[in-house]
Design an enzyme around this catalytic site. Structure first.
Site, PDB file in Angstrom:
ATOM      1  N   ASP A   6      16.518   4.694  82.082  1.00 41.10           N
ATOM      2  CA  ASP A   6      16.994   5.162  80.780  1.00 41.10           C
ATOM      3  C   ASP A   6      16.939   6.684  80.840  1.00 41.10           C
ATOM      4  OD1 ASP A   6      17.268   6.047  78.187  1.00 41.10           O
ATOM      5  OD2 ASP A   6      16.108   4.416  77.307  1.00 41.10           O
ATOM      6  N   ARG A  56      26.803  11.155  68.670  1.00 39.72           N
ATOM      7  CA  ARG A  56      25.723  10.170  68.702  1.00 39.72           C
ATOM      8  C   ARG A  56      26.242   8.857  69.281  1.00 39.72           C
ATOM      9  NH1 ARG A  56      21.051  10.456  66.671  1.00 39.72           N
ATOM     10  NH2 ARG A  56      21.602  12.589  66.170  1.00 39.72           N
ATOM     11  N   TYR A  60      40.680  -0.793  64.779  1.00 37.32           N
ATOM     12  CA  TYR A  60      39.924  -1.901  65.377  1.00 37.32           C
ATOM     13  C   TYR A  60      40.396  -2.108  66.812  1.00 37.32           C
ATOM     14  CZ  TYR A  60      36.547  -4.340  62.548  1.00 37.32           C
ATOM     15  OH  TYR A  60      35.411  -4.689  61.917  1.00 37.32           O
TER      16      TYR A  60
END
Ligand code: DSN
Length: 432
Positions: A197, A232, A51
């Site tokens: 983008d 990804r 984390y």
């Protein structure tokens, strides 16, 4: 390592079937690619355990010294690749990168302008079924029916009439260079922010094969897994950081915050919690690969393959939207071939060729049927295929499109696909 095989054979077998599928089929989905073993190793590594909410040097958890190193490397390498002053590598996906940008630069209800999804845009550029179309007002621009390219007189007219606060350029099925300079001129005329983008051409931009958005756009988003050949995920960049124009100040010092600080805090805690540190580290590995001279050889071949494939289709009387490609993407309108995109996708899949059905500009069919297919060359280029094999692929696709229900042809094509795949092996080390 055979831990999975022993502990969970059911899932191990599913994984092996996917390995075999990737090895034994021709992957022509323009947004997909095959990562290297080092990227795979890092993405499957122990950083998945950590984390690390916050950013390097200022986390909410202890024990972050090594993930900090990995995230710093990812940011530094991305800055070098794209010539960017600011990078945030934490977005889990391109959609989340876009969400963070829109929520940073705008207030809900503001007007955005993006390329119509059916004309090559993206869901997050204002589609009514997406957060972008639900939280913001939207005016979409389109491409020209004949040329398949953005018509800047129309974009200018729409921009002046509606005065969007932010213009989005780029998309997921636009085969031509994104015209950053033309969009910048229009954004300046109406005082709008300009966001690019570059999820699709990112790898081409990183290697100078596509113009860079950095000199023209206020902010740039991308995914990391398409032409960039990483794991990804998403990323946000700015060529130059800037003082925020909204008057947001730092609580203690009263200093006006920069946009980079606002984007960082919109990504976390704004829309995400703990970053995927294994994926961020794998992004760093992929960016390291993309900085090598061999990556430019690779992206150059992607484009050469796409152009060879486009020329071969044109010779067989296929209608390519915009008449060809500047990039890795080819969009084929199948109307003159008497087959829908859906039927073509299904028949090609039976023969071991993976493409996706895709709407074409002014499509009268629904997104579930479509009149076209989109084809891309990044994944087959990673396998090592070159122009010579593109001619074979075009011929195989044509045989299926002309007679999609003929099982003999499907079987015959599939045999050639398998031969091609075994001549250009992939992931052999993953089968055991
Ligand atoms: N799904 C991606 C593509 O196929 O282009 C865009 O997000």
């Amino acid at each position: 390592m055979n831990y999975l095989k022993d502990a969970d054979p059911e899932l191990y077998n599913i994984l092996m079937r996917e390995v075999v599928r990737e090895k034994a089929t021709l992957e022509l989905i323009a947004s997909e690619n095959f990562v290297s073993y080092p990227v795979l190793e890092m993405a499957g590594g122990v950083m998945t355990n950590k984390y690390a909410e916050g950013y390097p040097g200022r986390r909410y958890y202890g024990g972050c010294e090594h993930v900090d190193e990995a995230e710093n490397l990812a940011r530094d390498r991305a800055k070098k690749l794209f010539n960017a002053e600011y990078v945030n590598v934490q977005p889990h996906s391109g959609s989340q990168a876009n969400m963070a940008v829109l929520l940073t630069f705008l207030k809900t209800g503001d007007l955005i302008m993006g390329l119509d999804l059916a004309h090559g845009g993206h869901l997050t550029h204002g589609s009514p079924v997406n957060f972008s179309g639900k939280l913001f007002n939207v005016v979409s621009y389109q491409v020209d029916r004949k040329t398949g390219r953005v018509i800047f007189d129309e974009v200018r007219k729409l921009a002046k009439e509606h005065r969007p606060k932010l213009i989005i350029c780029g998309g997921s099925a636009y085969p031509r260079f994104i015209e950053f300079q033309d969009f910048k001129n229009i954004a300046d005329e109406i005082g709008a922010f300009l966001m690019a983008d570059i999820a699709h051409p990112a790898g081409l931009i990183a290697t100078g094969l596509h113009p860079s958005p950095m000199p023209f756009c206020d902010v740039v988003t991308t995914t990391t897994h398409k032409t960039l050949r990483g794991p990804r995920g998403g990323m946000i960049m700015m060529g130059k950081d800037m003082e925020n124009p909204f008057g947001v100040v730092a609580p203690k010092s009263g200093r006006v915050k920069n946009m980079s600080e606002l984007i960082d805090s919109m990504v976390m805690p704004g829309i995400q919690g703990g970053p995927l540190m294994h994926i961020i580290a794998a992004k760093a590995v992929a960016f390291g690969e993309a900085l090598q001279p061999s990556f430019k050889v690779y992206t150059n071949q992607i484009v050469k393959n796409a152009q060879a494939l486009a020329d071969a289709f044109l010779k067989k009387d296929y209608h390519l939207v915009s008449g060809g490609t500047d990039t890795h993407v080819i969009l084929i309108d199948l109307t003159n071939k008497g087959i829908t995109g859906k039927a073509a996708e299904l028949a090609l899949e039976k023969a071991g060729i993976t493409v996706n059905k895709n709407m074409v500009p002014f499509d009268e069919r629904s997104p579930f049927v479509t009149s076209g297919i989109r084809i891309g060359t990044p994944a087959v280029t990673t396998r090592g295929l070159k122009e010579e094999q593109m001619l074979i692929i075009c011929d195989l696709i044509d045989q299926i499109i002309v007679d999609p229900e003929n099982d003999n042809i499907i079987n015959h094509v599939n045999a050639t696909v398998k031969e091609l795949c075994y001549s250009f092996p992939l992931y052999d080390d993953l089968l055991n």
